[in-house]
Each structure stands twice: as C-alpha cells, then as structure tokens.
Design a protein around this motif. Structure first.
Motif, mmCIF file in Angstrom:
data_model
loop_
_atom_site.group_PDB
_atom_site.id
_atom_site.type_symbol
_atom_site.label_atom_id
_atom_site.label_comp_id
_atom_site.label_asym_id
_atom_site.label_seq_id
_atom_site.Cartn_x
_atom_site.Cartn_y
_atom_site.Cartn_z
ATOM 1 N N LYS A 174 0.911 -1.304 -0.053
ATOM 2 C CA LYS A 174 -0.036 0.224 0.017
ATOM 3 C C LYS A 174 0.882 1.374 0.049
ATOM 4 O O LYS A 174 0.553 2.429 -0.460
ATOM 5 N N ALA A 175 2.102 1.123 0.433
ATOM 6 C CA ALA A 175 2.993 2.111 0.541
ATOM 7 C C ALA A 175 3.633 2.363 -0.485
ATOM 8 O O ALA A 175 4.584 3.288 -0.633
ATOM 9 N N ASN A 176 3.528 1.391 -1.707
ATOM 10 C CA ASN A 176 4.416 1.384 -2.889
ATOM 11 C C ASN A 176 5.923 1.308 -2.407
ATOM 12 O O ASN A 176 6.802 1.803 -3.190
ATOM 13 N N VAL A 177 6.292 0.315 -1.728
ATOM 14 C CA VAL A 177 7.432 0.028 -1.574
ATOM 15 C C VAL A 177 7.896 -1.128 -2.054
ATOM 16 O O VAL A 177 7.266 -2.091 -2.325
ATOM 17 N N LEU A 178 9.110 -1.034 -2.988
ATOM 18 C CA LEU A 178 9.543 -2.198 -4.176
ATOM 19 C C LEU A 178 9.899 -3.330 -3.405
ATOM 20 O O LEU A 178 10.963 -3.132 -2.547
ATOM 21 N N ILE A 179 9.440 -4.411 -3.351
ATOM 22 C CA ILE A 179 9.864 -5.671 -2.935
ATOM 23 C C ILE A 179 10.623 -6.567 -4.052
ATOM 24 O O ILE A 179 10.056 -7.134 -4.744
ATOM 25 N N ALA A 180 11.948 -6.972 -3.418
ATOM 26 C CA ALA A 180 12.702 -7.931 -4.280
ATOM 27 C C ALA A 180 12.455 -9.263 -3.659
ATOM 28 O O ALA A 180 13.006 -9.626 -2.386
ATOM 29 N N PRO A 181 11.935 -10.412 -4.146
ATOM 30 C CA PRO A 181 11.486 -11.428 -3.545
ATOM 31 C C PRO A 181 12.680 -12.336 -3.248
ATOM 32 O O PRO A 181 13.682 -12.386 -4.183
ATOM 33 N N ALA A 182 12.752 -13.211 -2.061
ATOM 34 C CA ALA A 182 14.027 -13.863 -2.030
ATOM 35 C C ALA A 182 14.246 -14.817 -3.157
ATOM 36 O O ALA A 182 15.297 -15.252 -3.563
ATOM 37 N N MET A 183 13.401 -15.478 -3.702
ATOM 38 C CA MET A 183 13.495 -16.283 -4.793
ATOM 39 C C MET A 183 14.161 -15.858 -5.859
ATOM 40 O O MET A 183 14.933 -16.653 -6.660
ATOM 41 N N ALA A 184 14.136 -14.604 -6.074
ATOM 42 C CA ALA A 184 14.805 -13.931 -7.418
ATOM 43 C C ALA A 184 16.099 -13.175 -6.776
ATOM 44 O O ALA A 184 17.336 -13.706 -7.232
ATOM 45 N N ALA A 185 16.121 -12.469 -5.655
ATOM 46 C CA ALA A 185 17.365 -11.675 -5.058
ATOM 47 C C ALA A 185 18.347 -12.746 -4.660
ATOM 48 O O ALA A 185 19.641 -12.479 -4.603
ATOM 49 N N GLY A 186 17.757 -13.932 -3.904
ATOM 50 C CA GLY A 186 18.502 -14.888 -3.294
ATOM 51 C C GLY A 186 19.222 -15.998 -4.303
ATOM 52 O O GLY A 186 19.791 -16.929 -3.881
ATOM 53 N N ALA A 187 19.079 -15.690 -5.594
ATOM 54 C CA ALA A 187 19.612 -16.832 -6.664
ATOM 55 C C ALA A 187 20.957 -16.885 -6.763
ATOM 56 O O ALA A 187 21.489 -17.723 -7.229
ATOM 57 N N GLY A 188 21.768 -15.999 -6.039
ATOM 58 C CA GLY A 188 23.242 -16.022 -6.096
ATOM 59 C C GLY A 188 23.907 -17.195 -5.782
ATOM 60 O O GLY A 188 24.839 -17.918 -6.172
ATOM 61 N N GLY A 189 23.346 -17.724 -4.535
ATOM 62 C CA GLY A 189 23.862 -18.956 -3.953
ATOM 63 C C GLY A 189 23.621 -20.100 -4.759
ATOM 64 O O GLY A 189 24.521 -21.243 -4.900
ATOM 65 N N VAL A 190 22.461 -20.297 -5.445
ATOM 66 C CA VAL A 190 22.004 -21.417 -6.490
ATOM 67 C C VAL A 190 23.013 -21.275 -7.479
ATOM 68 O O VAL A 190 23.846 -22.150 -8.065
ATOM 69 N N ALA A 191 23.340 -19.988 -7.780
ATOM 70 C CA ALA A 191 24.434 -19.880 -9.352
ATOM 71 C C ALA A 191 25.723 -20.581 -8.712
ATOM 72 O O ALA A 191 26.498 -21.072 -9.575
ATOM 73 N N ALA A 192 25.959 -19.913 -7.764
ATOM 74 C CA ALA A 192 27.564 -20.095 -7.459
ATOM 75 C C ALA A 192 27.730 -21.648 -6.993
ATOM 76 O O ALA A 192 28.595 -22.408 -7.077
ATOM 77 N N GLY A 193 26.642 -22.355 -6.482
ATOM 78 C CA GLY A 193 26.752 -23.762 -6.092
ATOM 79 C C GLY A 193 26.781 -24.614 -7.269
ATOM 80 O O GLY A 193 27.523 -25.849 -7.375
ATOM 81 N N GLU A 194 26.265 -24.280 -8.470
ATOM 82 C CA GLU A 194 26.369 -24.914 -9.710
ATOM 83 C C GLU A 194 27.561 -24.780 -10.461
ATOM 84 O O GLU A 194 28.313 -25.584 -11.102
ATOM 85 N N LEU A 195 28.055 -23.557 -10.035
ATOM 86 C CA LEU A 195 29.562 -23.234 -10.654
ATOM 87 C C LEU A 195 30.462 -24.049 -9.991
ATOM 88 O O LEU A 195 31.415 -24.507 -10.677
ATOM 89 N N GLU A 196 30.352 -24.239 -8.590
ATOM 90 C CA GLU A 196 31.140 -25.043 -8.015
ATOM 91 C C GLU A 196 31.353 -26.553 -8.264
ATOM 92 O O GLU A 196 32.078 -27.011 -8.354
ATOM 93 N N LEU A 197 29.809 -26.923 -8.684
ATOM 94 C CA LEU A 197 29.924 -28.527 -8.974
ATOM 95 C C LEU A 197 29.981 -28.785 -10.625
ATOM 96 O O LEU A 197 30.264 -29.847 -10.927
ATOM 97 N N ASN A 198 30.151 -27.735 -11.166
ATOM 98 C CA ASN A 198 30.538 -27.745 -12.725
ATOM 99 C C ASN A 198 31.965 -28.532 -12.854
ATOM 100 O O ASN A 198 33.036 -28.370 -12.323
#
Length: 635
Positions: free
Chosen positions: A544-568
């Motif tokens: 209601k206050a128009n605060v922009l929210i970045a959800p964890a499933m998108a903003a927290g994807a860095g850990g997923v990317a690093a994990g796959e780079l690590e296992l590559n």
C-alpha cells in the motif's frame, strides 16, 4: 484495568517486581491498600508515554490524565514513622489505568501480547488469552487476596493456569507460543481459493508452509485463471515428493545422551536433482522444512540452472556446543540421511546454523558411508570446493539485484542509507558489498537486539564484527569500542532512517508494526535476503505504501548460481578469480531479474508496481516447473 507485565520463568514474586521496577515506575500506595502497577516514562526511554502502539496519529493526554500523573509518587521504602503518618491522613483512592502500551515493550515479556478488542488495542495474557481483570483468579479484584495487597502481577503468577503453563514451558525448554489464527488473504478467484483451502485442510497446523503457499497462490492468480489445467499442477506441486523424518542421537562431552529430530524434504525433482539448505536451529520443524523446500524449488526453477528443490535440518542448536559435540551430532545426522543423498539425487548446502565446519563434518561422514568421492556438498570453503567465493555469493547477489533495480530507476546505491538485519555470513557480505558500491550500511542485528552505527560500517569495522561473531560474543561489545554506535536490546532495526532495507535474519522477522516503521523511516526498496521475511500483514502495508519488494526467490539466486558453478566439472578443474566469479554471478542475477520482469509484463503487471517482481518471479518459476510436470506425466 489489570495488565500482565511480567516475564516467563520467574520463580519469586519479588524478582518479578524488581525486574519491572528496573524498566518502569512502580507506584506504591500506603499499606493496607491495593498495590498496582502503573507504567510511566522509563529512564531508558523518555518517549515511551508518547509512543503509539500502531502507526497512527498520537493522542494528546486529557486534563484528567495530566492531573493524575502529577499525583504519582515513587516510594522505594517506607519507614515506620512514615507509615504512622500516612494512616492519619485520608488518601483519595483513584482508579489507575495504564494509558497506552507499545507493542515492542509487550513483546519483551513473552507471555503478554497485543491484540485489538472492540476497536481498542489491549494487552492480553498468553496463558488465558484474556485482558483486564478477567485473567485473575478472583474476577472481582483483590478481595480475598493476601491482606488485600496482592498486585496484578502476583495474582496472575500465583494462578493455577499460569503455573501449569510455566511447568509445560520448563518441560519443553521452549517459550509459550500463542496459537493465533492463520492469516488468510482474500483471493479474487474461487479456484485459487480452493487450492489454499485444500492445503489448510491437509496441513492445518503448518503455519509457515501455509503462509508460503498463500503467497505463491496469490502471485499466481492470473496464471491459474487463464488456464484451469494449472490447478491440478499446483495441487500436485504442493505435496512434497519425499519427506524424511528421523531421530538423531548423540553424546555430549560429559557422556550424556541427547536425541534431536532430523528432517529432509525433497520437494520436487521435475527439473533435476535436488539442491537445498540444511538448517540447525532449535525452532526447526516439519512445517519450516516444507516451507523452505517449497521456496527453494521456486528459487531453483527461476535461476539459470534448472534444479529441483529440497530443504531440511534439525532442531539441534550448535550455539554453545564444542567442536567435538558438533562433529558427533553431524556424523549421527548423516548416518541416516546419507542413503537419500548423491550428486544426481540431492546435495545439501549451508543454511542457518550450518557453516563450513558443519558441512565439512557432514561431507566427511557421507564420504565414509558412501565409500566414494562423488561430487561435494555445496558450501564449504575448504580444500575440495571449486569456486573461491561460494560463501559470499548469496550476499553479493542481493546487492547486485538491488543495483539492477536502482539502475532501472536511473539511480544507484552510492550514498544511500541501508539497514541490514542479521549478522551471519549473508548479512555481513551484504554489508561488505554495499561498501564497495558506496552505500552507507548502518545496522546489523542478532537475536537479542540490533546495533546501529551512524557513521556507517567500514571494512575494519566489518572485520571486527566477524571477530565478535566468531567468538560468539554479543554485538553489544562493538559499541564499547566505537562510541558513536549504540546497541538496542529487544529491538529491531526497522525504525532507523533508511532508503533500502535488507532483511537477512529469518522468516517473519518483519511484522505489521515493523513495516509501518519502515515506511515512516523512508524505506522505498526492500531486498529479501532471508526466505519469507515479512508476515502477510507486513506485505500488505508495504504494498500500500508502494515499497518495491525484491523476493528472496529472485534476489537470493546468487547462492544457487555459485553452487552450480562449484559443481561444474570445468570449474572443479580451476579456481575462479574473484573478478571472474563476480562477473559470472552478476550475469546470473541479471538473467533472473529479466525473467521475473518479463513474466510480470506478460500477465499485465507494470514494471513500477510493487508487486511486479514478486509476482513475476513466482509466475516464471511456476510455469517452468508446470511445463516439466506436464511433459513427464502424473508422477
């Protein structure tokens, strides 16, 4: 009106009274009269009396209240002469009423909670869930009490209900939790509502999981309305493929045996083998494991690397345990779990309470039991890990995502005040990367309160914070070294003036009053570092206050990317330089951001809408999973 103002686990009435007297004025009338409590401005918070409970216009005190406040007398000790003198003079009895309460203060004493009754904010007792005189043993007041001098606090603490609640609390070694109804959002579509209703009927007591389901269904309303086939897909998706529940016996350094409970929820493997964290925390239960697994499933589907989602852990708390105790627990934990793990099945990663030490012990036992060295668990920065910045990836990714959002607004992080909650690896790496972008991070927090440094943290201060945390000391020690900083007990950082907020502590750390504080503090962007950090009521306030929210499933994807780079395989043959790794991470975050925005636009959400990223991320992830589930049939 009688209000509970005590705390749990107090053994003596005098201790109760002394504790409250330290924070607030205790009004004592002459002997023979009723002793009662009156809350006035405490020494630690002069503005207490003028602070509203919930955001809204403050109320000016009436003339009657003003006159009454003048007659308050603080007496620490009455001599016998004073008592005789007081008996000679008639004293006019006045009805004392606590004028207002502050929700943060009530939360300090865990057996009191704030609720609204007939349009008025009241303090309720967590034991009997009544307010005022209704929760005394004697509903007519203090008549019949010991010499008519028993206070409200004494009356309540001596009640059979409260004693039984304390006995149960001591037996379970946990705090009393008030069973409050699950907050159910109003959905536009009956079809979407039926999905939530089915989940409520199946798992009515799994509060965290139901909350995450509601948020996902709310974001997917337009998708479900467009294609009824997705209703069946969603119903199948919400039931985990496999839930593993097991006991974990272990022996401490004194030779005593303990038993904890272990969890692993392999939520969905449609897109590939499972990846997800292991959490060691005393609050861990099946509901939290399912909620984390569901969030991880959507997060992995949204990332450039198509993976399944899982989560797990134990109600074991590593704080205060020796290295040998933690090693024995991890080995016992893995003795049961190893048969469900593997590089093509499920590989765990770090989460709350699990760091390189714990992951090392877990992997060592897994390797021993499995009899081979196939891959590695994602997370530990030790000799077998491939990437060089795996631990920093999630925190850095949050800042990269914030920079992408600001760039679309023709702004940048430089010079912006940022509040960060938590003081673990994610929070401190967020603070570190904010410095690199020229922002001004001013807060971190722990379970006891939060630390604010108006000068902002620098690299030397962050290093000092890491030293404090590694030694398991309180953040309060920081303020002893830096005079411009201050540590606030039993408080959250959301009332500090800021432009961007990074909640990185735990789920539901921001409630409705915190969200109001954030809006009033000037916050315009919130980047979710922890999974589901906002309660549904808080989300409504922010939107209601128009605060922009970045959800964890998108903003927290860095850990997923690093994990796959690590296992590559290619990555395992070389160690990425920090520059190369950050470049790969920035590219992964950019792809995730663009996918979320595109999905939002496809279903009519404007880019400037506070719901765009939240709904777009859920839509993109769900459509990817739904396509795979459709192709693979009913399995």
């Amino acid at each position: 009106m009688l209000l509970p103002v005590g705390g749990l686990g107090m053994n003596s009435t005098m201790d109760d009274m002394n504790l409250i007297q330290q924070r607030h004025h205790l009004v004592v009338r002459e002997l023979g009269e009723e002793i009662d409590l009156e809350i006035g401005p405490g020494d630690d918070d002069p503005s207490f009396a003028n602070t509203p409970l919930i955001g809204g216009p403050p109320r000016e005190p009436s003339a009657e209240e003003h006159d009454e406040s003048k007659q308050v007398v603080m007496v620490s000790q009455l001599s016998s002469e004073d008592q005789d003198a007081s008996k000679m003079q008639p004293v006019k009895r006045k009805k004392k009423v606590v004028k207002r309460w502050r929700e943060e203060w009530a939360d300090t004493y865990k057996w009191a909670y704030v609720d609204v009754k007939e349009g008025t904010a009241r303090i309720f007792c967590s034991v009997c869930r009544e307010y005022g005189r209704k929760h005394r043993r004697n509903p007519y007041g203090n008549e019949g009490s010991r010499n008519m001098q028993m206070s409200a606090l004494e009356e309540h603490n001596n009640s059979l209900l409260h004693k039984e609640a304390l006995r149960l609390q001591m037996a379970s070694k946990d705090k009393i939790i008030v069973d409050k109804p699950i907050y159910v959002k109003a959905l536009m579509s009956k079809t979407a509502g039926s999905i939530v209703e089915a989940a409520l009927k199946r798992d009515p007591h799994e509060v965290e999981f139901i909350q995450s389901v509601q948020e996902a269904v709310h974001a997917l309303e337009r998708v479900i309305a467009k294609n009824s086939h997705y209703v069946n897909i969603m119903e199948r998706l919400l039931e985990p493929e496999r839930m593993i529940l097991f006991r974990v016996p272990w022996v401490d350094d004194r030779g005593e045996t303990h038993v904890n409970r272990g969890f692993r929820v392999q939520f969905n493997q449609t897109l590939g083998p499972c990846r997800g964290g292991i959490r060691f925390h005393s609050s861990m239960n099946l509901s939290i494991a399912k909620f984390l697994g569901f969030e991880q499933t959507l997060k992995n589907a949204l990332s450039p690397y198509k993976l399944g989602g899982a989560a797990g852990g134990s109600d074991f708390d590593p704080k205060g345990k020796s290295d040998n105790e933690i090693m024995r627990f991890c080995q016992s934990f893995m003795n049961e779990l190893y048969r469900y793990l593997g590089p093509d099945q499920d590989l765990p990663s770090e989460e709350m309470g699990v760091g390189p030490r714990e992951m090392g012990y877990l992997f060592g036992q897994y390797r021993r039991l499995a009899g081979h060295f196939q891959g590695s668990f994602t997370g530990p920065r030790i000799f077998w890990s491939g990437s060089s910045l795996r631990t920093e990836a999630t925190g850095y990714g949050l800042v990269f995502f914030a920079q992408l959002m600001l760039a679309d607004m023709n702004k940048e992080l430089k010079g912006l005040r940022c509040v960060v909650s938590g003081s673990g690896k994610i929070a401190l790496h967020v603070t570190e990367k904010l410095l690199a972008y020229g922002a001004l991070p001013i807060t971190v927090s722990d379970s006891k309160g939060y630390l604010v440094d108006e000068d902002g943290f620098d690299y030397m201060k962050i290093s000092f914070l890491r030293e404090i945390k590694s030694q398991q000391r309180s953040l309060r020690d920081y303020s002893k070294t830096y005079a411009r900083s201050k540590y606030y007990d039993e408080a959250k950082p959301w009332s500090e003036r800021c432009d961007v907020a990074f909640p990185c502590a735990s789920q539901n750390e921001i409630d409705q009053s915190d969200a109001i504080n954030l809006v009033n503090s000037g916050c315009r962007i919130l980047i979710e570092g922890s999974n589901m950090p906002c309660t549904p009521e808080a989300v409504d306030v922010l939107r209601k206050a128009n605060v922009l929210i970045a959800p964890a499933m998108a903003a927290g994807a860095g850990g997923v990317a690093a994990g796959e780079l690590e296992l590559n395989h290619e990555c395992n043959l070389m160690h990425w330089s920090p520059e190369d790794f950050e470049s790969k991470l920035q590219e992964a975050m950019k792809q995730t951001y663009q996918r979320a925005l595109k999905a939002a636009a496809d279903f009519g959400y404007q880019k400037e809408s506070p719901e765009a990223l939240v709904h777009g991320a859920a839509i993109s992830a769900f459509l990817t999973i739904a396509q795979g589930m459709t192709d693979q049939g009913c399995v």
